[in-house]
Design an enzyme around this catalytic site. Structure first.
Site, PDB file in Angstrom:
ATOM      1  N   GLY A   8       0.841  -1.210   0.000  1.00 35.37           N
ATOM      2  CA  GLY A   8       0.000   0.000   0.000  1.00 35.37           C
ATOM      3  C   GLY A   8       0.867   1.247   0.000  1.00 35.37           C
ATOM      4  N   GLN A  10       3.370   3.568  -1.914  1.00 36.54           N
ATOM      5  CA  GLN A  10       3.933   3.979  -3.211  1.00 36.54           C
ATOM      6  C   GLN A  10       5.428   4.305  -3.095  1.00 36.54           C
ATOM      7  OE1 GLN A  10       2.278   4.052  -6.343  1.00 36.54           O
ATOM      8  NE2 GLN A  10       4.382   4.349  -7.045  1.00 36.54           N
ATOM      9  N   LYS A  12       7.651   2.779  -1.451  1.00 36.83           N
ATOM     10  CA  LYS A  12       8.440   1.545  -1.584  1.00 36.83           C
ATOM     11  C   LYS A  12       8.567   1.172  -3.059  1.00 36.83           C
ATOM     12  CE  LYS A  12       7.144  -0.807   2.724  1.00 36.83           C
ATOM     13  NZ  LYS A  12       6.600  -2.078   3.258  1.00 36.83           N
ATOM     14  N   ASP A  65       8.273  -6.153   4.194  1.00 31.65           N
ATOM     15  CA  ASP A  65       7.925  -5.637   5.520  1.00 31.65           C
ATOM     16  C   ASP A  65       9.172  -4.999   6.111  1.00 31.65           C
ATOM     17  OD1 ASP A  65       6.704  -6.758   8.705  1.00 31.65           O
ATOM     18  OD2 ASP A  65       5.933  -5.169   7.423  1.00 31.65           O
ATOM     19  N   ASP A 144      12.305   8.682   7.816  1.00 30.49           N
ATOM     20  CA  ASP A 144      13.491   9.198   7.104  1.00 30.49           C
ATOM     21  C   ASP A 144      14.018  10.508   7.673  1.00 30.49           C
ATOM     22  OD1 ASP A 144      12.655   8.015   3.731  1.00 30.49           O
ATOM     23  OD2 ASP A 144      13.821   7.117   5.354  1.00 30.49           O
ATOM     24  N   HIS A 169      18.472   0.166   3.362  1.00 32.54           N
ATOM     25  CA  HIS A 169      18.078  -1.197   3.693  1.00 32.54           C
ATOM     26  C   HIS A 169      17.304  -1.806   2.511  1.00 32.54           C
ATOM     27  CE1 HIS A 169      15.249   1.874   4.686  1.00 32.54           C
ATOM     28  NE2 HIS A 169      14.273   1.047   4.886  1.00 32.54           N
TER      29      HIS A 169
HETATM   30  O1  LIG Z   1      12.668   3.486   4.013  1.00 33.26           O
HETATM   31  C1  LIG Z   1      11.985   3.852   4.970  1.00 33.26           C
HETATM   32  N1  LIG Z   1      12.195   5.067   5.544  1.00 33.26           N
HETATM   33  C2  LIG Z   1      11.423   5.502   6.565  1.00 33.26           C
HETATM   34  N2  LIG Z   1      10.412   4.791   7.104  1.00 33.26           N
HETATM   35  C3  LIG Z   1      10.157   3.570   6.537  1.00 33.26           C
HETATM   36  C4  LIG Z   1      10.915   3.046   5.489  1.00 33.26           C
HETATM   37  N3  LIG Z   1      10.427   1.814   5.163  1.00 33.26           N
HETATM   38  C5  LIG Z   1       9.375   1.597   5.997  1.00 33.26           C
HETATM   39  N4  LIG Z   1       9.231   2.654   6.809  1.00 33.26           N
HETATM   40  C6  LIG Z   1       8.177   2.873   7.812  1.00 33.26           C
HETATM   41  C7  LIG Z   1       6.833   2.948   7.096  1.00 33.26           C
HETATM   42  C8  LIG Z   1       5.919   2.300   8.047  1.00 33.26           C
HETATM   43  O2  LIG Z   1       5.541   3.288   8.998  1.00 33.26           O
HETATM   44  C9  LIG Z   1       6.810   1.280   8.723  1.00 33.26           C
HETATM   45  C10 LIG Z   1       6.880   0.022   7.932  1.00 33.26           C
HETATM   46  O3  LIG Z   1       5.669  -0.536   7.825  1.00 33.26           O
HETATM   47  P1  LIG Z   1       5.405  -1.505   6.575  1.00 33.26           P
HETATM   48  O4  LIG Z   1       4.282  -2.372   6.950  1.00 33.26           O
HETATM   49  O5  LIG Z   1       6.664  -2.156   6.078  1.00 33.26           O
HETATM   50  O6  LIG Z   1       5.017  -0.472   5.452  1.00 33.26           O
HETATM   51  P2  LIG Z   1       3.591  -0.001   4.947  1.00 33.26           P
HETATM   52  O7  LIG Z   1       2.494  -0.509   5.847  1.00 33.26           O
HETATM   53  O8  LIG Z   1       3.697   1.473   4.751  1.00 33.26           O
HETATM   54  O9  LIG Z   1       3.426  -0.653   3.510  1.00 33.26           O
HETATM   55  P3  LIG Z   1       2.981  -2.161   3.147  1.00 33.26           P
HETATM   56  O10 LIG Z   1       1.642  -2.015   2.482  1.00 33.26           O
HETATM   57  O11 LIG Z   1       4.050  -2.645   2.219  1.00 33.26           O
HETATM   58  O12 LIG Z   1       2.922  -2.962   4.423  1.00 33.26           O
HETATM   59  O13 LIG Z   1       8.124   1.789   8.699  1.00 33.26           O
HETATM   60 MG   LIG Z   2       2.360  -2.577   6.350  1.00 35.18          MG
END
Ligand SMILES: O=c1nc[nH]c2c1ncn2[C@H]1C[C@H](O)[C@@H](COP(=O)(O)OP(=O)(O)OP(=O)(O)O)O1
Ligand SMILES: [Mg+2]
Length: 186
Positions: A8, A10, A12, A65, A144, A169
């Site tokens: 969910g 964008q 990423k 994740d 970030d 990462h």
């Molecule tokens: O590069 C990054 N730089 C800063 N913060 C980040 C990064 N990568 C993940 N994050 C944060 C986003 C979310 O608050 C948590 C991970 O949660 P996470 O479940 O992996 O991401 P998400 O729910 O936004 O998307 P998904 O639909 O792929 O689960 O850490």
């Molecule tokens: Mg998530």
């Protein structure tokens, strides 16, 4: 061959596309369908999530994740990073660390890949520190603006997405994924 990226987030997808640029024989397609994020490690969430999505679409798929781990807070927020980002936010995280000398932190990403036969996990980590204040040039997302990678003097949010994607990462995890795909093509 198309590989679906179920997320969910964008941001990423944008970073993954930068990292996978030049990969031959494969195309990453963003799939905006959610999956249950069980209470567990990033590895467990990715394993369960990628199988759930594969069972829905029966096509090669990845999920990713990630978590932000702060050493002086015993790894918090870690696997709860999403919830903590949405409820506390960076200002309050900095308040938790107000008089803390130990600013060590790291990001960790796990990519889960499943194509019905091979189930693979690819891990990336980057170590650094939590900044004393929110610092951004308008780039990046979530944590970030309070993370300074080791050896750098800027937060991820002060770096362009390309600069971040050279060292992050996510870069490490997707680079391993890219090498795995290239080895399959041979
Ligand atoms: O590069 C990054 N730089 C800063 N913060 C980040 C990064 N990568 C993940 N994050 C944060 C986003 C979310 O608050 C948590 C991970 O949660 P996470 O479940 O992996 O991401 P998400 O729910 O936004 O998307 P998904 O639909 O792929 O689960 O850490
Ligand atoms: Mg998530």
């Amino acid at each position: 061959m198309k590989i679906y990226f179920a997320t969910g987030n964008q941001n990423k997808v944008n970073e993954a596309n930068i990292i996978l640029k030049g990969l031959e024989g494969y195309e990453l397609e963003h799939l905006k369908i959610p999956y249950a994020e069980i209470q567990g490690t990033l590895e467990e969430v990715s394993k369960v999530g990628v199988k759930e999505i594969y069972n829905k679409i029966k096509k090669p798929v990845i999920v990713e994740d990630s978590g932000f781990f702060i050493e002086s807070l015993n790894g918090f927020p870690g696997t709860y990073s999403k919830y903590v980002q949405e409820t506390l936010g960076n200002e309050k995280i900095l308040k938790l660390l107000k008089d803390e000398e130990n600013r060590k932190a790291y990001f960790k990403t796990i990519i889960g890949y499943f194509d019905g036969i091979d189930l693979k996990l690819f891990r990336g980590e980057i170590f650094g520190s939590v900044s004393k204040e929110i610092k951004t040039s308008g780039f990046g997302f979530a944590y970030d603006s309070i993370f300074i990678p080791e050896g750098q003097n800027k937060t991820f949010a002060e770096m362009t997405t390309k600069e971040k994607s050279d060292i992050s990462h996510r870069k490490l995890a997707f680079y391993k994924f890219k090498s795995y795909l290239e080895s399959k093509v041979k």
